[in-house]
Design an enzyme around this catalytic site. Structure first.
Site, PDB file in Angstrom:
ATOM      1  N   HIS A  69       0.925  -1.139   0.001  1.00  0.00           N
ATOM      2  CA  HIS A  69      -0.010  -0.085  -0.155  1.00  0.00           C
ATOM      3  C   HIS A  69       0.868   1.101   0.134  1.00  0.00           C
ATOM      4  CE1 HIS A  69      -3.551  -2.190   0.772  1.00  0.00           C
ATOM      5  NE2 HIS A  69      -3.026  -3.101   1.500  1.00  0.00           N
ATOM      6  N   ASN A 101      -6.505   0.916  -2.892  1.00  0.00           N
ATOM      7  CA  ASN A 101      -7.497   1.525  -2.084  1.00  0.00           C
ATOM      8  C   ASN A 101      -6.904   3.025  -1.406  1.00  0.00           C
ATOM      9  OD1 ASN A 101      -5.223   0.312  -0.642  1.00  0.00           O
ATOM     10  ND2 ASN A 101      -6.626  -0.335   1.177  1.00  0.00           N
ATOM     11  N   HIS A 185      -9.271 -10.304  -1.909  1.00  0.00           N
ATOM     12  CA  HIS A 185      -8.843 -10.166  -0.555  1.00  0.00           C
ATOM     13  C   HIS A 185     -10.182 -11.001   0.010  1.00  0.00           C
ATOM     14  CE1 HIS A 185      -8.803  -7.551   3.338  1.00  0.00           C
ATOM     15  NE2 HIS A 185     -10.212  -8.242   3.490  1.00  0.00           N
ATOM     16  N   ASP A 312       1.944  -6.929   2.124  1.00  0.00           N
ATOM     17  CA  ASP A 312       0.983  -6.255   2.682  1.00  0.00           C
ATOM     18  C   ASP A 312       1.421  -5.037   3.388  1.00  0.00           C
ATOM     19  OD1 ASP A 312      -1.776  -5.379   2.937  1.00  0.00           O
ATOM     20  OD2 ASP A 312      -2.446  -7.009   4.241  1.00  0.00           O
ATOM     21  N   HIS A 316       0.153   3.344   8.438  1.00  0.00           N
ATOM     22  CA  HIS A 316      -0.766   4.383   9.028  1.00  0.00           C
ATOM     23  C   HIS A 316      -0.071   5.261   9.844  1.00  0.00           C
ATOM     24  CE1 HIS A 316      -4.400   1.842   7.625  1.00  0.00           C
ATOM     25  NE2 HIS A 316      -3.765   0.898   7.942  1.00  0.00           N
ATOM     26  N   PHE A 330      -6.546  -1.200  10.619  1.00  0.00           N
ATOM     27  CA  PHE A 330      -6.047  -2.575  10.321  1.00  0.00           C
ATOM     28  C   PHE A 330      -4.730  -2.211   9.499  1.00  0.00           C
ATOM     29  CE2 PHE A 330     -10.472  -3.896  10.773  1.00  0.00           C
ATOM     30  CZ  PHE A 330     -10.273  -5.032  11.546  1.00  0.00           C
TER      31      PHE A 330
HETATM   32  O1  DOR Z   1      -4.581  -4.957   7.545  1.00  0.00           O
HETATM   33  C1  DOR Z   1      -4.632  -4.343   6.305  1.00  0.00           C
HETATM   34  N1  DOR Z   1      -4.490  -3.121   5.943  1.00  0.00           N
HETATM   35  N2  DOR Z   1      -5.716  -5.044   5.568  1.00  0.00           N
HETATM   36  C2  DOR Z   1      -6.222  -4.738   4.413  1.00  0.00           C
HETATM   37  O2  DOR Z   1      -6.775  -5.451   3.828  1.00  0.00           O
HETATM   38  C3  DOR Z   1      -5.979  -3.218   4.021  1.00  0.00           C
HETATM   39  C4  DOR Z   1      -4.792  -2.706   4.371  1.00  0.00           C
HETATM   40  C5  DOR Z   1      -4.907  -1.352   4.494  1.00  0.00           C
HETATM   41  O3  DOR Z   1      -5.154  -0.653   3.355  1.00  0.00           O
HETATM   42  O4  DOR Z   1      -4.283  -0.512   5.313  1.00  0.00           O
HETATM   43 ZN    ZN Z   2      -6.188  -7.191   1.792  1.00  0.00          ZN
END
Ligand code: DOR
Ligand code: ZN
Length: 433
Positions: A69, A101, A185, A312, A316, A330
């Protein structure tokens, strides 16, 4: 630390290239962005402007991360394409596939083009993955053909599932028509609402609502069956985390469906019992699972069911993480710790051969998304190389991370295996001091 060179000779390292079935001490010559020559030590006659001594080190094809991400467009306070790819370089990744996303959701050819523009400041190769449905709302498919043409390498609504069976069927039909992977997902969000971790003794003790393992397996099972209905459809399961999901993937592979899957380093290294005191750095989706699920993942890595390790990497900001467990976002960062965790868990603890570990970072992911000329050091391939020391012991310090965010459960963790140099297109973009 960027050196512009046209030719680079990597001398005396142990070259592991699973696709080429090579595991031997070799010299590697990179020239004009390609692998020009590989030969036993001191046999390459051509000169080189720059040299790296790789004695005692592993020389591998550049690592590829299928699931990152990078948060742009729109969420640059968490990460930017520049900062995320800088972290990737430290982790040995020469190519990353970034998730859609973002804000707005990456669902149009225009945004795919925007991500790929040089102004974004990427220091490794970036392969955008576009949304599977408009605004990732799960209802209307995006224009797969147009997205593929502008350089998207797959589609997904990651962060959430494509929940509707009809939509998924249409997506896989389109996938088969144009040979374009759909990444799922896998989460039945109808039964995971308000859940913040895995369902089990720990969620019970902490008083948190838990996600049942079947919320993942049910979707994997359904989609594997759908994929079998369309000859040539390509289904990739993101961050697979349960034993039951593996059963479905194995069935699909046995029936010759084009089904692949990835596993994250954190699901290999941790279990839900590690979520001790509501530490939100242990909160991600899918959540850390039971010890039995973890054992099943380790077995599936060893027997070849798992196609790739993917981080992954989900940065954040503090205000999204340093709050109550149930309200926290998450996701955890993962680019800089991936190799060290995988070597520590799989090689040091479980004696998995390094060739298999390299495969999971290179030819495995390259095959999943059909990234031509990557994941191998065969002559003529892109000059993307990762050099690492599989025995080096070190301690990860999150405060020194190149990522903009520091939400990791691995701060202060002792690891074995460290990246020494990362080379993209023949240029050294990272070198450990
Ligand atoms: O832990 C996660 N973070 N799972 C996800 O599916 C999305 C991701 C996020 O974009 O932060
Ligand atoms: Zn995911």
């Amino acid at each position: 630390m960027k050196h512009a060179t046209q030719s680079l000779l990597i001398r005396g390292g142990r070259v592991i290239d699973p696709l080429a079935r090579m595991d031997a001490v070799m010299d590697v010559l990179l020239r004009d962005g390609q692998v020009a020559e590989i030969a036993p030590p001191n046999k390459i006659r051509a000169g080189a402007e720059e040299k790296i001594d790789a004695q005692g080190l592993i020389v591998a094809p550049g690592f590829i991360d299928l699931h990152v991400h990078l948060r742009e467009p729109g969420q640059g306070y968490k990460e930017t394409i520049a900062s995320g790819t800088a972290a990737a370089a430290v982790g040995g990744f020469t190519s990353v596939c970034c998730m859609p996303n973002t804000t707005p959701v990456l669902d149009s050819p225009e945004w795919v083009t925007w991500v790929r523009q040089p102004q974004r400041g990427a220091v490794v190769n970036v392969f955008p993955i576009a949304a599977a449905t408009q605004a990732s709302k799960g209802a209307v498919l995006t224009d797969f053909r147009a997205l593929q043409r502008t350089g998207a390498v797959a589609v997904t609504d990651d962060g959430k599932p494509v929940l509707s069976e009809t939509t998924m069927r249409d997506a896989l039909r389109a996938s088969a028509e144009i040979n374009f992977p759909v990444i799922q997902h896998a989460e039945d969000t109808r039964i995971t609402q308000n859940c913040s971790m895995n369902e089990g003794p720990t969620s019970f003790r902490l008083g948190l609502r838990g996600m049942n393992v079947n919320s993942e397996a049910a979707i994997v099972d359904r989609d594997v069956q759908l994929a079998q209905q369309f000859n040539g459809a390509r289904l990739h399961i993101a961050h697979l985390s349960t034993a039951a999901s593996l059963t479905a993937v194995r069935r699909g592979k046995k029936n010759r469906a084009r089904v692949t899957c990835e596993v994250t380093p954190h699901h290999l290294a941790l279990t839900d019992a590690d979520v001790r005191d509501y530490d939100t750095n242990f909160k991600m989706n899918p959540p850390l699972r039971s010890a039995e699920d973890r054992e099943a993942l380790l077995a599936a890595i060893a027997d070849g069911t798992v196609d790739a390790v993917a981080t992954d990497h989900a940065p954040h900001a503090q205000h999204e993480k340093i709050i109550e467990f149930e309200r926290a976002a998450f996701g955890i960062t993962g680019l800089e710790t991936a190799l060290g965790l995988v070597i520590s868990v799989l090689s040091a603890d479980h004696r998995l051969p390094l060739t298999r570990i390299v495969e999971l970072f290179t030819s495995g992911p390259a095959r999943v998304l059909d990234l031509r000329g990557r994941g191998t050091l065969l002559r003529g391939s892109h000059a993307d190389v990762t050099i690492f020391d599989p025995k080096k012991r070190w301690t990860f310090d999150a405060s020194k991370s190149r990522s903009k965010s520091h939400n990791t459960p691995f701060d202060g963790r002792q690891l074995t295996g460290k990246v020494v140099a990362t080379i993209v297109g023949g240029k050294i973009i990272y070198r450990a001091v």
